[in-house]
Design an enzyme around this catalytic site. Structure first.
Site, PDB file in Angstrom:
ATOM      1  N   LYS A 169      62.456 103.229  72.741  1.00 56.25           N
ATOM      2  CA  LYS A 169      63.302 103.959  73.676  1.00 56.25           C
ATOM      3  C   LYS A 169      63.507 103.131  74.938  1.00 56.25           C
ATOM      4  O   LYS A 169      62.581 102.442  75.391  1.00 56.25           O
ATOM      5  CB  LYS A 169      62.606 105.264  74.083  1.00 56.25           C
ATOM      6  CG  LYS A 169      62.401 106.231  72.944  1.00 56.25           C
ATOM      7  CD  LYS A 169      63.677 106.985  72.686  1.00 56.25           C
ATOM      8  CE  LYS A 169      63.440 108.066  71.668  1.00 56.25           C
ATOM      9  NZ  LYS A 169      64.676 108.789  71.358  1.00 56.25           N
ATOM     10  N   LYS A 268      70.340 114.034  61.704  1.00 49.31           N
ATOM     11  CA  LYS A 268      69.275 115.034  61.827  1.00 49.31           C
ATOM     12  C   LYS A 268      69.877 116.322  61.303  1.00 49.31           C
ATOM     13  O   LYS A 268      70.831 116.841  61.889  1.00 49.31           O
ATOM     14  CB  LYS A 268      68.845 115.196  63.286  1.00 49.31           C
ATOM     15  CG  LYS A 268      68.275 113.904  63.876  1.00 49.31           C
ATOM     16  CD  LYS A 268      67.908 114.032  65.339  1.00 49.31           C
ATOM     17  CE  LYS A 268      67.433 112.682  65.870  1.00 49.31           C
ATOM     18  NZ  LYS A 268      67.262 112.664  67.324  1.00 49.31           N
TER      19      LYS A 268
HETATM   20  O1  OSB Z   1      66.804 110.316  70.165  1.00 54.23           O
HETATM   21  O2  OSB Z   1      66.095 110.122  68.173  1.00 54.23           O
HETATM   22  C1  OSB Z   1      66.001 110.624  69.302  1.00 54.23           C
HETATM   23  C2  OSB Z   1      62.762 112.606  69.671  1.00 54.23           C
HETATM   24  C3  OSB Z   1      63.245 113.731  70.294  1.00 54.23           C
HETATM   25  C4  OSB Z   1      64.591 113.834  70.582  1.00 54.23           C
HETATM   26  C5  OSB Z   1      65.454 112.791  70.269  1.00 54.23           C
HETATM   27  C6  OSB Z   1      64.971 111.657  69.638  1.00 54.23           C
HETATM   28  C7  OSB Z   1      63.600 111.557  69.364  1.00 54.23           C
HETATM   29  C8  OSB Z   1      62.984 110.384  68.760  1.00 54.23           C
HETATM   30  C9  OSB Z   1      61.673 110.586  68.038  1.00 54.23           C
HETATM   31  O3  OSB Z   1      63.423 109.276  68.850  1.00 54.23           O
HETATM   32  C10 OSB Z   1      61.834 110.644  66.571  1.00 54.23           C
HETATM   33  C11 OSB Z   1      60.603 111.209  65.918  1.00 54.23           C
HETATM   34  O4  OSB Z   1      59.668 110.448  65.680  1.00 54.23           O
HETATM   35  O5  OSB Z   1      60.546 112.413  65.626  1.00 54.23           O
HETATM   36 MG    MG Z   2      68.205 109.039  69.304  1.00 51.77          MG
END
Ligand code: OSB
Ligand code: MG
Length: 372
Positions: A169, A268
């Site tokens: 991130k 997702k």
């Molecule tokens: O942007 O993909 C994302 C977690 C929470 C909200 C958004 C994101 C994420 C992650 C973590 O990147 C992904 C995971 O391990 O569940």
């Molecule tokens: Mg993302």
């Protein structure tokens, strides 16, 4: 079948350590467990994945529960469901509120797979006219870090656990500089970056500069609604862009494709209204040369199992953001944790999504008052 009971159980899980992204720092994950019972006495389960506050998406746990309670439950009453797609179409009259719809829709898929005595993975593969893998290669998403030492430590730990691809991130230009260093230091590892909308178009030269053979993708560099600027950025940037926050539906994927806003989609199922819509998106991506892969959002056991079933599809080969249960939570809501073996997680063998709530959560869920 008919759905005769619907129970909602809001819960809170403590994260082992705070997870930092551009939207927020999550220390506690609020989730709602959904239980549906059909007229044959079978239960299906889903997980409501909205966050507590409307930063990553507009929905929250509270707004989504109120939509489920006030709008979804009357639509379910006395409705006959023959195929899981029926519920998707019934719920499609509700604009937006994808996570509220997905929570219930996914529980219906679980219920349907159980009535067919089939795993969700097998059912999905059958619907898609393809096969599925038993052991699924997975990646990890590492929260933003403020020093190189911290970042390097997380990367080394991820490799030692066996993760096959590392997403990092980023929330600032300084963060990009740290990531650039780490990507150079580990040339044999596959990296991606997730900016969660941190930047504007002025980042283009910096992103062009960070391009490297082992940096396979940059996720959501720009604003959540911006297809046009992502398209301009993709023109200037050699690295493949991936959209996450922009994508709520197949229509959004089509927009991204037609505008060339990105060359990859983080899928997702909860963000796109459930499994039926997720499958339609996968089909579109496969026929239009868009890389589609399975994302995550700090799911508990039911959501993790659902993601794993999707990621098991042959053809969805890019490792998803599906880490072991123990990465985020010391105590999950299900009886058996997902563990990582040689960078892979195995599909559960039981019918449906294949996991069971712990007796305590099972009891608490059934002790709530049914909304139907
Ligand atoms: O942007 O993909 C994302 C977690 C929470 C909200 C958004 C994101 C994420 C992650 C973590 O990147 C992904 C995971 O391990 O569940
Ligand atoms: Mg993302």
């Amino acid at each position: 079948m008919k759905i005769i009971k619907m129970h909602l159980l809001p819960i809170k899980l403590q994260l082992k350590r705070p997870f930092i992204s551009n939207h927020e720092t999550v220390s506690q994950r609020e989730i709602t467990i959904i239980g549906l019972k059909n007229d044959a006495g079978i239960w299906g389960y889903g997980e409501l994945e909205a966050f507590s506050a409307p930063y990553y998406t507009a929905e929250t746990q509270k707004t989504a529960r109120s939509i489920i309670r006030d709008i979804v439950s009357p639509l379910l009453k006395n409705t006959r469901i023959i195929q899981p797609e029926d519920i998707t179409s019934i719920l499609s009259v509700i604009a937006g509120n994808q996570m509220a719809k997905a929570a219930v829709e996914t529980a219906v898929w679980d219920l349907f797979a159980k009535t067919q005595k089939q795993t969700l993975a097998a059912l999905i593969a059958e619907k898609m006219n393809t096969t599925y893998h038993q052991n699924i290669p997975v990646g990890i998403s590492i929260g933003a870090k403020s020093s190189f030492a911290e970042l390097e430590k997380s990367v080394v730990s991820a490799i030692s656990q066996g993760y096959q691809r590392i997403k990092i991130k980023v929330i600032s230009i300084e963060g990009l500089n740290l990531i650039k260093k780490v990507i150079q230091k580990f040339p044999d590892l596959t990296f991606m970056i997730d900016a969660n909308s941190s930047f504007n178009l002025s980042i283009a030269p910096k992103l062009a500069e960070i391009s490297a053979p082992n940096l396979v993708m940059i996720e959501q560099p720009l604003r959540t609604t911006d297809f046009v600027e992502h398209s301009r950025l993709q023109l200037e940037c050699k690295t493949r862009l991936c959209l996450d926050e922009n994508i709520f539906s197949l229509d959004d994927v089509k927009t991204a494709y037609r505008l060339k806003s990105a060359r990859a989609i983080n899928l997702k199922s909860s963000r796109v209204g459930g499994i039926t819509n997720a499958l339609a998106i996968i089909s579109f991506c496969w026929t239009h040369d868009l890389l589609v892969w399975c994302g995550g959002m700090l799911e508990a056991g039911i959501g993790r199992a659902t993601n794993l079933a999707l990621a098991s599809l042959t053809g969805l080969n890019f490792p998803g953001d599906i880490s072991a249960s123990s990465r985020y939570y010391s105590k999950d809501i299900i009886t058996s944790d997902f563990i990582l073996t040689n960078g892979k997680i195995s599909l559960p063998a039981k019918p449906g999504i294949g996991v069971s709530l712990t007796p305590a959560y099972q009891k608490a869920l059934k002790n709530t008052i049914s909304l139907l």
